[in-house]
Design a protein around this motif. Structure first.
Motif, short mmCIF file in Angstrom:
data_model
loop_
_atom_site.label_atom_id
_atom_site.label_comp_id
_atom_site.label_asym_id
_atom_site.label_seq_id
_atom_site.Cartn_x
_atom_site.Cartn_y
_atom_site.Cartn_z
N GLU A 1 14.11 30.90 52.90
CA GLU A 1 14.63 29.72 52.22
C GLU A 1 15.11 28.65 53.20
O GLU A 1 14.81 27.47 53.04
N ALA A 2 15.85 29.06 54.21
CA ALA A 2 16.38 28.09 55.17
C ALA A 2 15.25 27.37 55.92
O ALA A 2 15.33 26.16 56.17
N ALA A 3 14.21 28.12 56.26
CA ALA A 3 13.08 27.51 56.95
C ALA A 3 12.36 26.51 56.05
O ALA A 3 11.93 25.43 56.50
N LEU A 4 12.21 26.86 54.76
CA LEU A 4 11.58 25.95 53.81
C LEU A 4 12.38 24.66 53.67
O LEU A 4 11.82 23.55 53.69
N GLN A 5 13.70 24.79 53.50
CA GLN A 5 14.53 23.62 53.32
C GLN A 5 14.50 22.72 54.55
O GLN A 5 14.47 21.49 54.45
#
Length: 232
Positions: free
Chosen positions: A113-117
């Protein structure tokens, strides 16, 4: 990036959604990803879980559905390589709307999730690419709902087999051998297992499919397409 991911890049490219992405987005998704392995019966996520990112099936199969309070399962799809899942929670930030369970030993690409955001904050135009994935899945949902309401049982069974064999209109790879129990297929098309078995036996007698334990082999895709349209 894990070195093992390199071997799966051509497989990812075989699916229309991923192949249509800008090359730099494809690179970023693979470079930010890790591999995740599940055994049969393990959950990738459960209905109500928070979002931990986006996933692609690399090996094995994944069932997507929900279980009611009475224990009855509503199975929406069984997805194989290289279907992507998890994009809905990217958009609304809400918990997962379905269960996603490995139906065999399975390997996944996981973009956290953090990488996507971080990726989307840096390049907001990429939101449209993920919206196209969600729109493709939404069209399939409408198509399935219409089938359950409007089509007779035989067409529903043939149509769902055709949809799976053809890769859910490009969501995952095409397949001539569908690893799917008759009970699961019955759940997908809202029929009893007995009725589903009778209809599959009819397709087998016409040499359209071949039935084995836990597997349905497609022998004649064109005649299956005709059956799904009510022309057989």
């Amino acid at each position: 990036m894990e070195s093992r991911l390199l071997r799966y890049r051509p497989q990812l490219e075989s699916t229309s959604w991923f192949r249509s992405l800008p090359v730099e987005l494809r690179d970023d998704l693979v470079n930010r990803a890790t591999l995740l392995q599940l055994e049969k019966g393990q959950a990738l996520y459960r209905c109500g879980d928070p979002s931990y990112g986006l996933y692609a099936v690399l090996e094995g199969a994944l069932s997507v559905g929900t279980v009611g309070a009475d224990g009855k399962e509503a199975l929406l799809a069984v997805l194989g390589p290289t279907a992507w899942v998890g994009e809905i929670s990217m958009f609304d930030g809400l918990p997962r709307p379905h269960d996603a369970i490995a139906v065999s030993r399975a390997l996944f690409l996981h973009v956290p999730e953090a990488a996507l955001q971080s990726l989307l904050d840096a390049t907001p135009r990429y939101w449209r690419d993920f919206a196209l994935l969600m729109a493709q899945r939404l069209r399939l949902s409408f198509k399935n709902a219409e089938s359950l309401t409007l089509l007779p049982a035989a067409q529903r069974v043939a149509g769902r087999l055709l949809m799976i064999a053809e890769g859910y209109d490009g969501l995952n790879a095409t397949q001539s051998r569908i690893r799917l129990s008759q009970e699961s297929l019955a759940s997908m098309v809202s029929l009893s297992r007995q009725t589903t078995n009778q209809l599959l036996k009819q397709l087998e007698s016409e040499r359209i499919v071949s039935l084995k334990f836990g597997e349905i082999a497609i022998l004649d895709i064109e005649r299956l397409r005709a059956a799904s349209a009510g022309d057989v």
